[in-house]
Each structure stands twice: as C-alpha cells, then as structure tokens.
Design an enzyme around this catalytic site. Sequence first.
Site, PDB file in Angstrom:
ATOM      1  N   PHE A 108      -8.881   7.688 -15.891  1.00  0.00           N
ATOM      2  CA  PHE A 108      -8.488   6.698 -17.026  1.00  0.00           C
ATOM      3  C   PHE A 108      -9.492   5.814 -16.648  1.00  0.00           C
ATOM      4  O   PHE A 108     -10.050   5.320 -15.794  1.00  0.00           O
ATOM      5  CB  PHE A 108      -7.033   6.563 -16.450  1.00  0.00           C
ATOM      6  CG  PHE A 108      -6.486   5.363 -17.472  1.00  0.00           C
ATOM      7  CD1 PHE A 108      -6.375   5.504 -18.536  1.00  0.00           C
ATOM      8  CD2 PHE A 108      -5.902   4.098 -16.623  1.00  0.00           C
ATOM      9  CE1 PHE A 108      -5.975   4.509 -19.340  1.00  0.00           C
ATOM     10  CE2 PHE A 108      -5.319   3.187 -17.387  1.00  0.00           C
ATOM     11  CZ  PHE A 108      -5.355   3.386 -18.814  1.00  0.00           C
ATOM     12  N   ASP A 179      -9.315   6.618  -5.727  1.00  0.00           N
ATOM     13  CA  ASP A 179      -8.251   6.224  -6.798  1.00  0.00           C
ATOM     14  C   ASP A 179      -7.262   7.539  -6.646  1.00  0.00           C
ATOM     15  O   ASP A 179      -7.646   8.371  -7.146  1.00  0.00           O
ATOM     16  CB  ASP A 179      -8.935   5.979  -7.933  1.00  0.00           C
ATOM     17  CG  ASP A 179      -8.149   5.721  -8.964  1.00  0.00           C
ATOM     18  OD1 ASP A 179      -6.891   5.777  -8.870  1.00  0.00           O
ATOM     19  OD2 ASP A 179      -8.549   5.259 -10.345  1.00  0.00           O
ATOM     20  N   GLN A 205       2.955   3.038 -12.041  1.00  0.00           N
ATOM     21  CA  GLN A 205       3.432   2.815 -13.616  1.00  0.00           C
ATOM     22  C   GLN A 205       4.299   4.150 -14.108  1.00  0.00           C
ATOM     23  O   GLN A 205       4.359   5.073 -13.472  1.00  0.00           O
ATOM     24  CB  GLN A 205       2.004   2.835 -14.438  1.00  0.00           C
ATOM     25  CG  GLN A 205       2.098   2.615 -15.985  1.00  0.00           C
ATOM     26  CD  GLN A 205       1.996   4.257 -16.437  1.00  0.00           C
ATOM     27  OE1 GLN A 205       1.601   5.224 -15.771  1.00  0.00           O
ATOM     28  NE2 GLN A 205       2.709   4.406 -17.673  1.00  0.00           N
ATOM     29  N   ARG A 237      -3.596 -16.307   1.265  1.00  0.00           N
ATOM     30  CA  ARG A 237      -2.565 -16.778   2.683  1.00  0.00           C
ATOM     31  C   ARG A 237      -3.215 -15.676   3.522  1.00  0.00           C
ATOM     32  O   ARG A 237      -3.231 -14.614   3.153  1.00  0.00           O
ATOM     33  CB  ARG A 237      -1.173 -16.739   2.098  1.00  0.00           C
ATOM     34  CG  ARG A 237      -0.785 -18.053   1.532  1.00  0.00           C
ATOM     35  CD  ARG A 237       0.686 -17.899   1.522  1.00  0.00           C
ATOM     36  NE  ARG A 237       1.266 -18.917   0.597  1.00  0.00           N
ATOM     37  CZ  ARG A 237       1.540 -19.055  -0.663  1.00  0.00           C
ATOM     38  NH1 ARG A 237       1.504 -17.884  -1.161  1.00  0.00           N
ATOM     39  NH2 ARG A 237       1.964 -19.946  -1.439  1.00  0.00           N
ATOM     40  N   TYR A 244       1.421 -23.216   3.154  1.00  0.00           N
ATOM     41  CA  TYR A 244       0.420 -23.712   2.065  1.00  0.00           C
ATOM     42  C   TYR A 244      -0.998 -23.941   2.722  1.00  0.00           C
ATOM     43  O   TYR A 244      -1.686 -24.881   2.318  1.00  0.00           O
ATOM     44  CB  TYR A 244       0.994 -25.140   1.544  1.00  0.00           C
ATOM     45  CG  TYR A 244       2.017 -24.953   0.738  1.00  0.00           C
ATOM     46  CD1 TYR A 244       1.797 -24.609  -0.659  1.00  0.00           C
ATOM     47  CD2 TYR A 244       3.666 -25.416   0.779  1.00  0.00           C
ATOM     48  CE1 TYR A 244       2.668 -24.212  -1.525  1.00  0.00           C
ATOM     49  CE2 TYR A 244       4.464 -25.313   0.109  1.00  0.00           C
ATOM     50  CZ  TYR A 244       4.054 -24.608  -1.246  1.00  0.00           C
ATOM     51  OH  TYR A 244       5.161 -24.194  -2.344  1.00  0.00           O
ATOM     52  N   ARG A 254       1.416 -10.194  -6.053  1.00  0.00           N
ATOM     53  CA  ARG A 254       2.609  -9.706  -5.360  1.00  0.00           C
ATOM     54  C   ARG A 254       3.574  -8.680  -6.070  1.00  0.00           C
ATOM     55  O   ARG A 254       3.777  -9.088  -7.363  1.00  0.00           O
ATOM     56  CB  ARG A 254       3.521 -10.919  -4.822  1.00  0.00           C
ATOM     57  CG  ARG A 254       2.625 -11.595  -3.699  1.00  0.00           C
ATOM     58  CD  ARG A 254       3.561 -12.769  -3.017  1.00  0.00           C
ATOM     59  NE  ARG A 254       4.010 -13.610  -4.036  1.00  0.00           N
ATOM     60  CZ  ARG A 254       3.501 -14.947  -4.498  1.00  0.00           C
ATOM     61  NH1 ARG A 254       2.414 -15.200  -3.651  1.00  0.00           N
ATOM     62  NH2 ARG A 254       3.837 -15.650  -5.330  1.00  0.00           N
TER      63      ARG A 254
HETATM   64  C1  LIG Z   1      -7.034   7.369 -12.204  1.00  0.00           C
HETATM   65  C2  LIG Z   1      -6.073   6.108 -12.762  1.00  0.00           C
HETATM   66  N1  LIG Z   1      -6.504   4.811 -12.072  1.00  0.00           N
HETATM   67  C3  LIG Z   1      -5.922   3.856 -12.154  1.00  0.00           C
HETATM   68  C4  LIG Z   1      -4.885   3.550 -13.167  1.00  0.00           C
HETATM   69  C5  LIG Z   1      -4.240   2.420 -13.599  1.00  0.00           C
HETATM   70  O1  LIG Z   1      -2.836   2.246 -13.022  1.00  0.00           O
HETATM   71  P1  LIG Z   1      -1.898   1.231 -13.779  1.00  0.00           P
HETATM   72  O2  LIG Z   1      -1.479   1.697 -14.969  1.00  0.00           O
HETATM   73  O3  LIG Z   1      -0.647   1.259 -12.949  1.00  0.00           O
HETATM   74  O4  LIG Z   1      -2.717  -0.071 -13.877  1.00  0.00           O
HETATM   75  C6  LIG Z   1      -4.498   4.922 -13.666  1.00  0.00           C
HETATM   76  C7  LIG Z   1      -3.356   4.946 -14.722  1.00  0.00           C
HETATM   77  O5  LIG Z   1      -2.757   5.773 -15.453  1.00  0.00           O
HETATM   78  C8  LIG Z   1      -4.938   6.177 -13.627  1.00  0.00           C
HETATM   79  O6  LIG Z   1      -4.723   7.265 -14.256  1.00  0.00           O
END
Ligand SMILES: Cc1ncc(COP(=O)(O)O)c(C=O)c1O
Length: 422
Positions: A108, A179, A205, A237, A244, A254
């Site tokens: 992605f 990733d 997600q 922080r 602070y 966060r």
């Molecule tokens: C390979 C890959 N990296 C990063 C992400 C990004 O994740 P998000 O959609 O939570 O920002 C995705 C989302 O589908 C992904 O497929």
Amino acid sequence: MAKLALKGGPKAITQPLGKPLYAEWPEVGQPEKDALMAVLESRRWWRGGYGEKDLDKCWVVKFENAFAAYHDAKHAVACTNGTQAIELALKAVGVKPGDEVIVPCSTFVATALACLMVNAIPIIVDVEPDHWQIDPDAVEAAITRRTAGIIPVHNGGYPADLDRINEIAKKHGLFVVEDCAHAHGSQWRGKGCGTWGSFGTFSLQMGKTLTCGEGGIVLTNDEELAAKAYAYHHIGRFAGRPFYEHHITASNLRMTEWQGAISYCQTQRLPEQTDRREKNAKYFEDGLRTIPGVAPFERDPRVTRWGFYYYLFKFKSEAFDSLPRAKFVEAMAAEGCSLGAGHMHPIQDNPLFTNRNFGPVCYPRGVKPPDYTKTKTPVAQRALETEALSLGHSVFADHDTRSMDLILGAIRKVRENVKELK
Ligand SMILES: Cc1ncc(COP(=O)(O)O)c(C=O)c1O
C-alpha cells in the site's frame, strides 16, 4: 446448455462466504461492550488520565502489553494509524532529510508515503517471484551512500526473507523497519514478525485482522528506541518527567482509551482467530494442489505462522488451458467468489510518484528523488497480470471448512468447463 455462470449457467456459490467484511467482521461481544462502558464511566478517555501507580488500568497500556506479548516483543507504543506508525519508527531510528529508504513496489502506498512525510526518499524495488515479497537482491542493488534503511513489507502477511534482509542491513549499516500492516500474528522462525528489525509497525484500520476502526502500534525490543517512539508520539515528552517538560520536536499520535479498550479485547481474540484462519488456509492449500492451473505458495519452512490480511495464491495459465488470469477472475466472480490481487499493483505507477507531487517535503540542497517513471518492477507487473490471486481474510473466518469447500468447488467447476470460456 452452459455450465458456467459467466455463460448463463447456475452460480456455484449462492451463500455469503466467511464473515463478510463490515457485516460480521470484526467479531465483537460482551467483552468489548463491557470495556467501552468501563472507559465511559471511568471518565478517563486518554492515556494521560493515568498516573504511574495505576498505569496497569490504562486500556492503551494493557493493549500494548498484550499485543507485544503475542508477538514476542519487549516494548510497544500504540498510536493513531499504521501510516503514522511507520513515520514514528522512522523518526525514532533517526532518519534524516534526504536519506534513502528502500521499500517494495508491492505494498500500500503508505509505506513509501511515510518516508516522504519524514523528508526521506523512498527507493522502490521489485519483489521476488516465489512469494512476491521484497527481493533481497534488488535491495542490495539499490543501496547507495545515501541509503539509511529498508522497510520490508510482509505483503499479505507472508513474511519477507528477514534473514537476508537483516544480513544486508548489517553488512551496510542500515536500519530495518518491518511494515507489518498485513501480518498480525505472522511468525518467522518461531518469533513474531515485527521483532526482527529496529521496529515492527502495524495498522489497526477497519479491514485489518485486528482493528479498532483506525489505529496503529509499533513494536521494538530496544528500550532506547521504545523511549524515543514514546516521546515522538507524545509531543516530545519523556516518560517519568514532568508533564509540561518537552524535549524533542514531535506531534500528538496518541491512541485514545476507546481504541485501547477495543484493541485490547480484540487482541484476546487474535490468537484463536489467527489459528482458525491458518487451519482453513491449510485445508484450502491441500484442495488447490488437486486442481491443475492453481497453486498455493510453496511455504518456506522458516514461515512458522502466516497471519494473513489477504491470502495470496497463484494462477498458472499454462495449466489452465491457457486461460488469461483476468478471464478466470471474471468467471469466478460470476460463480460468486470475488478474487483480487492483493497490493500487487506497483505503487510507483501512482500519479504521486510519476509526477513527483511531493508538496513541501524538503531535501538537502542537491538531493532529488529519482524519476519514478524509470523504476521498473517486472516481477510484480507480471504477477499482477498473469499470476496473482488473493482472497480477503474474512473468507477464512469460518469455524468449519464450508467457505473453503465452496471456493474450491467453484474453481474446480471453472477448470472443468474452461472450454466454454474460449
Ligand atoms: C502495507 C501497509 N502499510 C501501511 C498501511 C497504513 O495503515 P493505515 O491505513 O492504518 O494508516 C497499510 C494500510 O492498509 C498497509 O496496507
């Protein structure tokens, strides 16, 4: 009379497969309801509402600990989403403007976007032909004096060759950020994906195998890197210092307690769900091996668990009476089974890269991103056009082999009647 649905015959599959996305996925129940009510009534809706003494009651912290434990990691920092999880990791490892970071083309776009967001230059390389993961030889060939690191993506959750990637990284003094947006629960040589480099980053997600709607998390085994990631996600922080007192340039990434509560409950479900999907996938693979023209991945024995977001397998036109892949996909859709190709479409074909629409990213004087129209990734392109097939994880969520049998039955039907498509 035609037998295939594409030619007017009856559909092979007339019932929903697995747990259709956005209908029965994600799986939720009383634990999620109780946890959300507990957050509501606690009136502590963010992680900052907890002090050192009652940190163990904070849902985000509980989630971080549970998720890290399942993936064999020592530390975790939950955050806003998977894209910013990668940015967080890149900041924590100290990426500088103009640094080159090697990423695969089959992913992605967020993998490469995260590099641009920290003013680094994504260098896009091809995948290998067996499992369509970042090609270690292509990585090595792309290394220059500006290369700072590598982001292997476990495409479809199938682990990239982490041994070779780490070997190359060590030889050239590069960082590795995995990733793992597709790889919740995946294991390489018995140890969780996300723990083989400096960081592993995950997306939570909605479509992912562990979700809270939107969210992310980074894993690391390095205490110092964990402290940096914490600071970079928390307006600079440092843990244990006055509230602070801010130390570094950083944003607010966060996770809220709502997301923490859901993610914690979903993490309790993840091991059983991952095993269930794997069991169905193995049954599916046995079935695929009996049908000429389709094939599962030959699993590398170092892949000890494949926790997939989408399941990848192969179409072999030459053994399918020379039927083009696209025609097979069309015939399967008519039978009631929609097949994709995962994220096999090379990301450099996006206008973002062909036009280098990078906006206000800044690089040191004299440093310029490459002309991505010259980035050639023939293995990915060929796989996309001729070979790659994918099924979403929800199709593998059944507690029995019902969906697997239906899909295998539909593939068999198309194979047996392929002449109708000629
Ligand atoms: C390979 C890959 N990296 C990063 C992400 C990004 O994740 P998000 O959609 O939570 O920002 C995705 C989302 O589908 C992904 O497929």
